[in-house]
Scaffold this motif. Sequence first.
Motif, PDB file in Angstrom:
ATOM      1  N   GLU A   1       0.764  -1.290   0.073  1.00  0.00           N
ATOM      2  CA  GLU A   1      -0.152   0.091   0.025  1.00  0.00           C
ATOM      3  C   GLU A   1       1.096   1.488   0.140  1.00  0.00           C
TER       4      GLU A   1
ATOM      5  N   GLY B   1      -9.562  -0.587   3.504  1.00  0.00           N
ATOM      6  CA  GLY B   1      -8.086  -0.662   3.964  1.00  0.00           C
ATOM      7  C   GLY B   1      -7.471  -0.877   5.365  1.00  0.00           C
TER       8      GLY B   1
ATOM      9  N   SER C   1      -4.864   5.850  -0.834  1.00  0.00           N
ATOM     10  CA  SER C   1      -3.542   4.683  -1.235  1.00  0.00           C
ATOM     11  C   SER C   1      -4.054   4.299  -2.481  1.00  0.00           C
TER      12      SER C   1
ATOM     13  N   ILE D   1      -2.449   0.754  -4.484  1.00  0.00           N
ATOM     14  CA  ILE D   1      -2.149  -0.605  -4.397  1.00  0.00           C
ATOM     15  C   ILE D   1      -0.961  -1.217  -5.239  1.00  0.00           C
TER      16      ILE D   1
END
Length: 223
Positions: free
Chosen positions: A17, A50, A129, A131
């Motif tokens: 992440e 998350g 974020s 990934i």
Amino acid sequence: MRTRTARNPFGFIGCVELRQALDKHALDERELMDRLEEVPAGSVFYHTHGYFLRHRPLTTAYGNDFARWTAVEVRDQALAERLAVVDPFGFPDLELLREELVTIIHDHLRQLNTVPRAELAGAFHFQQSHIVQVELGPLATNLAEFRDGLAAVDASAIYFHMVEARTRLGRPSGDFAEWLRTSLELPALADRIERIDTYMTSLERVRARVLSLVDQALEEEVA
């Protein structure tokens, strides 16, 4: 004994992440509600779904960052408990999830004369974020190889295939169930794995549950 060979092999994918801080902060619950209405949907995802990747070894009492913040930094247990029971996997899209969270905070504030506030050092900082996918280990071509791979892979692979695939990549069954159903033609096992509730538990417990179901299926293959 009958061993099925998959039409297409399964490749486990772990993830890393990469976090991005947003210039959005909250010191009290009204600011939390206002900022929550403004931030990108990716930030709603980061602070709800998350949460499971960042707390993967543990079963936590909160289930999302908003509930944790109101409990730990604001010390408002009433709101924390209401936010903690919101299951992010129960919403078909992030906007409906955002609406539910905002409604809960709004309803809570209507009952108060003053707005609960955190200390300056305990401000809520909104983030989102990205990934990054990482291929892990050899491909699985049958159920036994899938079982061995699942037992060994990093827990981030459980998150990627069971959470990220469902909620951000538009694969509602999750990758494990989809592969078992379409490549190994094991629809009953796929259905059982698809029904696993990932909310308010840890990735390791999800892994253990999937392994248990796969072990049962392997025993049936031998019988």
